[in-house]
Write a protein that holds these residues in place. Structure first.
Motif, PDB file in Angstrom:
ATOM      1  N   PRO A 139      -4.129  -1.270  -7.478  1.00 41.34           N
ATOM      2  CA  PRO A 139      -3.920  -2.721  -7.343  1.00 41.34           C
ATOM      3  C   PRO A 139      -5.256  -3.405  -7.087  1.00 41.34           C
ATOM      4  CG  PRO A 139      -3.255  -1.598  -5.335  1.00 41.34           C
ATOM      5  CD  PRO A 139      -3.609  -0.522  -6.325  1.00 41.34           C
ATOM      6  N   PRO A 140      -5.295  -4.714  -7.349  1.00 40.00           N
ATOM      7  CA  PRO A 140      -6.516  -5.469  -7.034  1.00 40.00           C
ATOM      8  C   PRO A 140      -6.719  -5.504  -5.526  1.00 40.00           C
ATOM      9  CG  PRO A 140      -4.770  -6.946  -7.745  1.00 40.00           C
ATOM     10  CD  PRO A 140      -4.258  -5.555  -7.920  1.00 40.00           C
ATOM     11  N   PRO A 141      -7.928  -5.810  -5.095  1.00 37.92           N
ATOM     12  CA  PRO A 141      -8.162  -5.890  -3.634  1.00 37.92           C
ATOM     13  C   PRO A 141      -7.262  -6.949  -3.016  1.00 37.92           C
ATOM     14  CG  PRO A 141     -10.219  -6.188  -4.872  1.00 37.92           C
ATOM     15  CD  PRO A 141      -9.106  -6.122  -5.865  1.00 37.92           C
ATOM     16  N   TRP A 142      -6.816  -6.689  -1.795  1.00 40.17           N
ATOM     17  CA  TRP A 142      -5.965  -7.651  -1.105  1.00 40.17           C
ATOM     18  C   TRP A 142      -6.792  -8.872  -0.755  1.00 40.17           C
ATOM     19  CZ3 TRP A 142      -1.685  -5.832  -2.383  1.00 40.17           C
ATOM     20  CH2 TRP A 142      -1.358  -4.497  -2.261  1.00 40.17           C
ATOM     21  N   VAL A 143      -6.207 -10.016  -0.987  1.00 40.20           N
ATOM     22  CA  VAL A 143      -6.878 -11.268  -0.677  1.00 40.20           C
ATOM     23  C   VAL A 143      -6.112 -11.921   0.472  1.00 40.20           C
ATOM     24  CG1 VAL A 143      -7.575 -13.514  -1.556  1.00 40.20           C
ATOM     25  CG2 VAL A 143      -7.562 -11.540  -3.076  1.00 40.20           C
ATOM     26  N   PRO A 144      -6.756 -12.094   1.636  1.00 35.73           N
ATOM     27  CA  PRO A 144      -6.059 -12.698   2.776  1.00 35.73           C
ATOM     28  C   PRO A 144      -5.486 -14.070   2.414  1.00 35.73           C
ATOM     29  CG  PRO A 144      -8.194 -11.838   3.445  1.00 35.73           C
ATOM     30  CD  PRO A 144      -8.132 -11.750   1.935  1.00 35.73           C
ATOM     31  N   GLY A 145      -4.289 -14.315   2.873  1.00 33.01           N
ATOM     32  CA  GLY A 145      -3.667 -15.622   2.690  1.00 33.01           C
ATOM     33  C   GLY A 145      -2.951 -15.791   1.355  1.00 33.01           C
TER      34      GLY A 145
ATOM     35  N   GLU B 142       9.173  -9.762  -4.557  1.00 35.59           N
ATOM     36  CA  GLU B 142       9.675  -9.746  -5.942  1.00 35.59           C
ATOM     37  C   GLU B 142       9.888 -11.174  -6.452  1.00 35.59           C
ATOM     38  OE1 GLU B 142      12.387  -6.127  -7.017  1.00 35.59           O
ATOM     39  OE2 GLU B 142      12.795  -6.705  -4.922  1.00 35.59           O
ATOM     40  N   GLU B 143      10.497 -12.024  -5.631  1.00 34.69           N
ATOM     41  CA  GLU B 143      10.748 -13.412  -6.034  1.00 34.69           C
ATOM     42  C   GLU B 143       9.452 -14.150  -6.334  1.00 34.69           C
ATOM     43  OE1 GLU B 143      13.037 -15.118  -2.868  1.00 34.69           O
ATOM     44  OE2 GLU B 143      14.936 -14.297  -3.632  1.00 34.69           O
ATOM     45  N   ARG B 144       8.395 -13.855  -5.570  1.00 35.91           N
ATOM     46  CA  ARG B 144       7.092 -14.506  -5.770  1.00 35.91           C
ATOM     47  C   ARG B 144       6.322 -13.887  -6.934  1.00 35.91           C
ATOM     48  NH1 ARG B 144       4.665 -13.583  -0.259  1.00 35.91           N
ATOM     49  NH2 ARG B 144       2.736 -13.816  -1.409  1.00 35.91           N
ATOM     50  N   GLY B 145       6.837 -12.804  -7.499  1.00 38.17           N
ATOM     51  CA  GLY B 145       6.162 -12.168  -8.625  1.00 38.17           C
ATOM     52  C   GLY B 145       5.052 -11.217  -8.228  1.00 38.17           C
ATOM     53  N   VAL B 146       4.922 -10.931  -6.937  1.00 37.59           N
ATOM     54  CA  VAL B 146       3.893  -9.988  -6.478  1.00 37.59           C
ATOM     55  C   VAL B 146       4.284  -8.577  -6.894  1.00 37.59           C
ATOM     56  CG1 VAL B 146       2.728  -9.015  -4.463  1.00 37.59           C
ATOM     57  CG2 VAL B 146       3.192 -11.472  -4.558  1.00 37.59           C
TER      58      VAL B 146
ATOM     59  N   THR C 211       0.839  -1.203   0.000  1.00 37.99           N
ATOM     60  CA  THR C 211       0.000   0.000   0.000  1.00 37.99           C
ATOM     61  C   THR C 211       0.869   1.247   0.000  1.00 37.99           C
ATOM     62  OG1 THR C 211      -1.822  -1.136   1.100  1.00 37.99           O
ATOM     63  CG2 THR C 211      -1.786   1.270   1.261  1.00 37.99           C
ATOM     64  N   GLN C 212       1.884   1.269   0.850  1.00 39.17           N
ATOM     65  CA  GLN C 212       2.791   2.416   0.927  1.00 39.17           C
ATOM     66  C   GLN C 212       3.538   2.611  -0.390  1.00 39.17           C
ATOM     67  OE1 GLN C 212       3.075   4.699   3.434  1.00 39.17           O
ATOM     68  NE2 GLN C 212       1.358   3.618   4.343  1.00 39.17           N
ATOM     69  N   LEU C 213       4.021   1.520  -0.976  1.00 35.00           N
ATOM     70  CA  LEU C 213       4.764   1.628  -2.228  1.00 35.00           C
ATOM     71  C   LEU C 213       3.862   2.033  -3.393  1.00 35.00           C
ATOM     72  CD1 LEU C 213       7.219  -1.382  -1.978  1.00 35.00           C
ATOM     73  CD2 LEU C 213       7.757   1.059  -1.862  1.00 35.00           C
ATOM     74  N   HIS C 214       2.622   1.592  -3.356  1.00 35.31           N
ATOM     75  CA  HIS C 214       1.697   1.994  -4.421  1.00 35.31           C
ATOM     76  C   HIS C 214       1.460   3.504  -4.366  1.00 35.31           C
ATOM     77  CE1 HIS C 214      -1.338   1.652  -7.465  1.00 35.31           C
ATOM     78  NE2 HIS C 214      -2.156   2.341  -6.709  1.00 35.31           N
ATOM     79  N   GLN C 215       1.409   4.044  -3.167  1.00 34.45           N
ATOM     80  CA  GLN C 215       1.218   5.491  -3.012  1.00 34.45           C
ATOM     81  C   GLN C 215       2.458   6.263  -3.431  1.00 34.45           C
ATOM     82  OE1 GLN C 215      -0.024   5.949   1.059  1.00 34.45           O
ATOM     83  NE2 GLN C 215      -2.006   4.989   0.685  1.00 34.45           N
ATOM     84  N   ASP C 216       3.647   5.717  -3.140  1.00 33.87           N
ATOM     85  CA  ASP C 216       4.894   6.383  -3.510  1.00 33.87           C
ATOM     86  C   ASP C 216       5.998   5.342  -3.586  1.00 33.87           C
ATOM     87  OD1 ASP C 216       7.123   7.951  -3.938  1.00 33.87           O
ATOM     88  OD2 ASP C 216       6.936   9.094  -2.080  1.00 33.87           O
ATOM     89  N   ALA C 217       6.315   4.921  -4.800  1.00 34.53           N
ATOM     90  CA  ALA C 217       7.327   3.876  -4.997  1.00 34.53           C
ATOM     91  C   ALA C 217       8.733   4.342  -4.637  1.00 34.53           C
ATOM     92  CB  ALA C 217       7.295   3.392  -6.450  1.00 34.53           C
ATOM     93  N   ARG C 218       8.903   5.642  -4.405  1.00 33.95           N
ATOM     94  CA  ARG C 218      10.227   6.175  -4.059  1.00 33.95           C
ATOM     95  C   ARG C 218      10.457   6.230  -2.543  1.00 33.95           C
ATOM     96  NH1 ARG C 218      11.609  11.506  -7.101  1.00 33.95           N
ATOM     97  NH2 ARG C 218      13.528  11.045  -6.024  1.00 33.95           N
ATOM     98  N   THR C 219       9.526   5.742  -1.767  1.00 38.32           N
ATOM     99  CA  THR C 219       9.685   5.738  -0.315  1.00 38.32           C
ATOM    100  C   THR C 219      10.936   4.943   0.053  1.00 38.32           C
ATOM    101  OG1 THR C 219       7.281   5.815  -0.056  1.00 38.32           O
ATOM    102  CG2 THR C 219       8.546   5.152   1.868  1.00 38.32           C
TER     103      THR C 219
END
Length: 147
Positions: free
Chosen positions: A140-146, A42-46, A10-18
């Motif tokens: 981004p798409p809605p967060w899906v728990p798990g 990154e490794e998981r492709g998220v 969420t934080q990175l989506h708002q500002d990827a330069r954080t």
């Protein structure tokens, strides 16, 4: 993906330069912990990329259009290549249904839009809608728990 991963995204989506330090402060982790979580995401492709959001109007692109494209028989590959080779096409999805492609075009004028569409006119039918406003910017798409 847990609540902390979601908070990081969420934080990175708002500002990827954080910075990692600031990101850690916002989510309650140390910089190395945030770095490790980002590496795993990154490794998981998220996380695919850290990017910049450019305002097309600031670069003189006053018009935005959505173009539905239906290639003529036998022209699918040629139309797809023309779309790839035309820089005014900034996004394109290959879709099911009557049309094969739905694309977003940025141009400076109606005349420029006509020129872009003329390049594919002998290979495809098009249906164009001028964008008046973007009600929802890419999110981004809605967060899906798990996940």
């Amino acid at each position: 993906m847990d609540a902390i991963d979601q908070a990081i995204l969420t934080q990175l989506h708002q500002d990827a330069r954080t910075s990692l330090k600031e990101l850690g402060e916002r989510v309650g982790l140390s910089s190395p912990s945030v770095s490790e979580r980002l590496r795993r995401l990154e490794e998981r492709g998220v996380v695919r990329a850290f990017t910049v959001d450019i305002e097309p109007r600031a670069l003189g692109y006053q018009l935005q259009a959505i173009v539905r494209i239906r290639p003529l028989p036998g022209q699918l590959a040629a139309v797809e290549q023309l779309i790839r080779d035309t820089p005014e096409f900034c996004e394109c999805d290959k879709v099911t249904g009557d049309d094969c492609f739905v694309a977003r075009v940025f141009v400076r004028s109606i005349e420029q839009l006509d020129g872009v569409l003329d390049r594919i006119a002998d290979k495809a039918q098009t249906n164009t809608a001028i964008v008046k406003a973007q009600t929802i910017r890419r999110r981004p798409p809605p967060w899906v728990p798990g996940v």
